[in-house]
Design an enzyme around this catalytic site. Sequence first.
Site, PDB file in Angstrom:
ATOM      1  N   ASN A 285       0.847  -1.204   0.000  1.00 43.68           N
ATOM      2  CA  ASN A 285       0.000   0.000   0.000  1.00 43.68           C
ATOM      3  C   ASN A 285       0.878   1.249   0.000  1.00 43.68           C
ATOM      4  O   ASN A 285       0.834   2.066   0.922  1.00 43.68           O
ATOM      5  CB  ASN A 285      -0.908   0.005   1.228  1.00 43.68           C
ATOM      6  CG  ASN A 285      -2.116  -0.899   1.056  1.00 43.68           C
ATOM      7  OD1 ASN A 285      -2.603  -1.093  -0.057  1.00 43.68           O
ATOM      8  ND2 ASN A 285      -2.595  -1.467   2.149  1.00 43.68           N
TER       9      ASN A 285
ATOM     10  N   SER B 237      -5.635  -6.495  -2.967  1.00 45.56           N
ATOM     11  CA  SER B 237      -6.630  -6.492  -1.886  1.00 45.56           C
ATOM     12  C   SER B 237      -7.208  -7.867  -1.660  1.00 45.56           C
ATOM     13  O   SER B 237      -7.370  -8.651  -2.586  1.00 45.56           O
ATOM     14  CB  SER B 237      -7.770  -5.523  -2.200  1.00 45.56           C
ATOM     15  OG  SER B 237      -8.727  -5.601  -1.156  1.00 45.56           O
TER      16      SER B 237
ATOM     17  N   LYS C  93      -6.001   1.578  -5.457  1.00 52.36           N
ATOM     18  CA  LYS C  93      -6.021   0.797  -4.207  1.00 52.36           C
ATOM     19  C   LYS C  93      -6.248   1.709  -3.000  1.00 52.36           C
ATOM     20  O   LYS C  93      -6.960   1.358  -2.055  1.00 52.36           O
ATOM     21  CB  LYS C  93      -4.714   0.011  -4.039  1.00 52.36           C
ATOM     22  CG  LYS C  93      -4.614  -0.762  -2.712  1.00 52.36           C
ATOM     23  CD  LYS C  93      -5.654  -1.836  -2.608  1.00 52.36           C
ATOM     24  CE  LYS C  93      -5.955  -2.456  -1.287  1.00 52.36           C
ATOM     25  NZ  LYS C  93      -5.107  -2.421  -0.177  1.00 52.36           N
TER      26      LYS C  93
ATOM     27  N   HIS D  26      -9.841   2.486  -2.939  1.00 59.46           N
ATOM     28  CA  HIS D  26     -10.502   1.257  -2.469  1.00 59.46           C
ATOM     29  C   HIS D  26     -10.511   1.247  -0.943  1.00 59.46           C
ATOM     30  O   HIS D  26     -11.537   0.993  -0.306  1.00 59.46           O
ATOM     31  CB  HIS D  26      -9.758   0.034  -3.023  1.00 59.46           C
ATOM     32  CG  HIS D  26     -10.072  -1.263  -2.333  1.00 59.46           C
ATOM     33  ND1 HIS D  26      -9.591  -1.573  -1.073  1.00 59.46           N
ATOM     34  CD2 HIS D  26     -10.831  -2.323  -2.703  1.00 59.46           C
ATOM     35  CE1 HIS D  26     -10.038  -2.759  -0.718  1.00 59.46           C
ATOM     36  NE2 HIS D  26     -10.801  -3.235  -1.690  1.00 59.46           N
ATOM     37  N   ASN D  27      -9.363   1.553  -0.349  1.00 60.82           N
ATOM     38  CA  ASN D  27      -9.284   1.543   1.111  1.00 60.82           C
ATOM     39  C   ASN D  27     -10.114   2.658   1.735  1.00 60.82           C
ATOM     40  O   ASN D  27     -10.712   2.472   2.798  1.00 60.82           O
ATOM     41  CB  ASN D  27      -7.826   1.661   1.561  1.00 60.82           C
ATOM     42  CG  ASN D  27      -7.087   0.346   1.417  1.00 60.82           C
ATOM     43  OD1 ASN D  27      -7.475  -0.502   0.620  1.00 60.82           O
ATOM     44  ND2 ASN D  27      -6.028   0.159   2.173  1.00 60.82           N
TER      45      ASN D  27
ATOM     46  N   GLU E 146     -13.423   1.386   1.755  1.00 59.44           N
ATOM     47  CA  GLU E 146     -13.441   0.363   2.823  1.00 59.44           C
ATOM     48  C   GLU E 146     -13.676   1.031   4.196  1.00 59.44           C
ATOM     49  O   GLU E 146     -14.506   0.581   4.985  1.00 59.44           O
ATOM     50  CB  GLU E 146     -12.092  -0.367   2.780  1.00 59.44           C
ATOM     51  CG  GLU E 146     -11.817  -1.359   3.893  1.00 59.44           C
ATOM     52  CD  GLU E 146     -10.371  -1.901   3.789  1.00 59.44           C
ATOM     53  OE1 GLU E 146     -10.013  -2.446   2.737  1.00 59.44           O
ATOM     54  OE2 GLU E 146      -9.606  -1.770   4.773  1.00 59.44           O
TER      55      GLU E 146
ATOM     56  N   LYS F   7      -3.704   2.261   9.334  1.00 56.71           N
ATOM     57  CA  LYS F   7      -2.339   2.325   8.792  1.00 56.71           C
ATOM     58  C   LYS F   7      -2.152   3.529   7.875  1.00 56.71           C
ATOM     59  O   LYS F   7      -1.058   3.769   7.402  1.00 56.71           O
ATOM     60  CB  LYS F   7      -2.013   1.039   8.040  1.00 56.71           C
ATOM     61  CG  LYS F   7      -1.994  -0.174   8.946  1.00 56.71           C
ATOM     62  CD  LYS F   7      -1.168  -1.303   8.370  1.00 56.71           C
ATOM     63  CE  LYS F   7      -1.423  -2.591   9.095  1.00 56.71           C
ATOM     64  NZ  LYS F   7      -2.738  -3.174   8.704  1.00 56.71           N
TER      65      LYS F   7
ATOM     66  N   ARG G 267     -17.031  36.989   2.253  1.00 53.28           N
ATOM     67  CA  ARG G 267     -15.627  37.067   1.832  1.00 53.28           C
ATOM     68  C   ARG G 267     -15.326  38.427   1.202  1.00 53.28           C
ATOM     69  O   ARG G 267     -14.279  39.028   1.408  1.00 53.28           O
ATOM     70  CB  ARG G 267     -15.305  35.949   0.824  1.00 53.28           C
ATOM     71  CG  ARG G 267     -15.309  34.556   1.437  1.00 53.28           C
ATOM     72  CD  ARG G 267     -15.016  33.478   0.411  1.00 53.28           C
ATOM     73  NE  ARG G 267     -13.663  33.541  -0.085  1.00 53.28           N
ATOM     74  CZ  ARG G 267     -13.318  33.861  -1.324  1.00 53.28           C
ATOM     75  NH1 ARG G 267     -14.251  34.121  -2.216  1.00 53.28           N
ATOM     76  NH2 ARG G 267     -12.056  33.892  -1.677  1.00 53.28           N
TER      77      ARG G 267
HETATM   78  C1  6PG Z   1      -7.115  -4.919   1.615  1.00 51.16           C
HETATM   79  C2  6PG Z   1      -7.033  -3.983   2.802  1.00 51.16           C
HETATM   80  C3  6PG Z   1      -5.660  -3.831   3.341  1.00 51.16           C
HETATM   81  C4  6PG Z   1      -5.567  -2.820   4.478  1.00 51.16           C
HETATM   82  C5  6PG Z   1      -6.232  -3.240   5.729  1.00 51.16           C
HETATM   83  C6  6PG Z   1      -5.918  -2.414   6.959  1.00 51.16           C
HETATM   84  O1  6PG Z   1      -7.591  -4.430   0.617  1.00 51.16           O
HETATM   85  O2  6PG Z   1      -6.749  -6.081   1.712  1.00 51.16           O
HETATM   86  O3  6PG Z   1      -7.473  -2.723   2.404  1.00 51.16           O
HETATM   87  O4  6PG Z   1      -4.834  -3.423   2.293  1.00 51.16           O
HETATM   88  O5  6PG Z   1      -4.252  -2.590   4.736  1.00 51.16           O
HETATM   89  O6  6PG Z   1      -7.592  -3.297   5.546  1.00 51.16           O
HETATM   90  O7  6PG Z   1      -6.125  -1.058   6.805  1.00 51.16           O
HETATM   91  P1  6PG Z   1      -6.143  -0.122   8.083  1.00 51.16           P
HETATM   92  O8  6PG Z   1      -5.133  -0.678   9.059  1.00 51.16           O
HETATM   93  O9  6PG Z   1      -5.773   1.234   7.662  1.00 51.16           O
HETATM   94  O10 6PG Z   1      -7.520  -0.231   8.651  1.00 51.16           O
END
Ligand code: 6PG
Length: 471
Positions: free
Chosen positions: A103, A129, A183, A186-187, A190, A262, A447
């Site tokens: 990542n 992923s 990606k 995607h996160n 998520e 992360k 403004r």
């Molecule tokens: C995936 C996930 C993965 C990600 C974790 C933890 O697609 O397999 O997105 O890549 O690192 O889900 O993410 P966090 O620690 O930021 O919650």
Amino acid sequence: METQQYDFGMVGLGVMGRNFLLNVADSGFSVIGLDKDDSKATALEKEGNENVKGATEPEEFVKALKTPRKIMMLVPAGPIVDSVIEELLPLLDDGDVLIDGGNSHFTDTNRRMEELQGKSINYLGIGVSGGEEGARHGPSLMPGGSKEAYETVRPIFEAAAAKVNGEPCVTYLGTTSAGNFVKMVHNGIEYGLMQLIAEVYDMMKRGMDLPNEEIHRAFTEWNDGELQSFLVEITADIFKEPDTKVGKGFLVDSILDKAKQKGTGKWTSQVAMDLGIPIPVIDAAVTSRYLSALKDERKQAAEILVHENSKLKEDKKLLKGELKNALYFATIITYAQGMALLKESSTEFDYGLNLADVAKIWRGGCIIRAKLLEDIMASYHHQPDLMNLMLDDHLAKILLQLHLDAIEIAKLGFEQGVPMPALNAALSYFDAYRSGRLPSNLTQAQRDYFGAHTYERIDEPGTFHTEWNKS
Ligand code: 6PG
């Protein structure tokens, strides 16, 4: 020493690297993995078939690969990627392909790509992923970089990727760091979906006082319908997991309510701010993780800012239907925000993304796989330039049907003191997006009033300034 007999190499034999390599081996390729930790290299060989080899020395590893070499790194993002590259570089030949599957931040990928181009090494950034299970049995893979370089590794990735209706969940996405960017988004999605599910859980538990068994049943039922998705499915499972450590109750109730991260969700919000694309559901999800970390403060505040619990007047049975609809409403909006960010990034960074392809490869293997992605794919397939998924006829109709239930749940959240920041953000985004006129005329007036920042008029082109309060 063995020479040039392996098709594919992996640097980093942690959970993801080992599992992905074993997956590639199962797909019929000979593979070699490199890890300085001897026990990891040995464990790989033990677990793999006769076409799987473990190595601890970079020289041995590089020499054992067929040229042009295809080497993937699955190591923690950041400086470790740079040090792996530095170590491998003197051993590589022109035309070898180096792939970052972690990542990594997209700007790091751009920098590395440029540096390596000068050295005639093909560098690809590929989002992976699906966690451990996906890596082993079929992840969703999001490749970006040079198309020609991708062609050389395509057969390996297509064989290893998850399949939906026989089609691999991988396709070339775009230039430079497109793979890492997709990606990252995607996160971000998520994060948004996980937060929405958590809010709905909170409402069921604290707001409606439902036991875990019933919450499990609700998510299980929902997973049979339009909300069918990996995250809803695992959520249903979580509510039936016993706490074996204490020998009674459910594990979920013993887990500390502080969510870690992360950084990829935060990056998504940061980039969206930089590009000027609103993604408030994802922002709310990131902020909620920070709020969760303030456990001690929250406990203190719970004693001072006491919430007067109002008794639930609504019928719990009916509420479950409304909750489901609210979750579906906000789920659609979360994808809409992520896709809008991808659309803008493609213009800004020249990625050449095809959003139908992105939706297609997210349908299997990855964490945000969901039935809804079929609709999203169809929608971009018919309208590749769609500005926002909420403008798609089919999805717009669904949103309008679900909207009132989402409002009911949001209202209930405020009444019961159950925070639902992601749901509220989805509702406000929906209302703001469909407002032909917003109160930003007033913001512009202010403004101009305090800073002579000028404004535009609705009836005449040009910029205007007024000496406010002088007449
Ligand atoms: C995936 C996930 C993965 C990600 C974790 C933890 O697609 O397999 O997105 O890549 O690192 O889900 O993410 P966090 O620690 O930021 O919650």
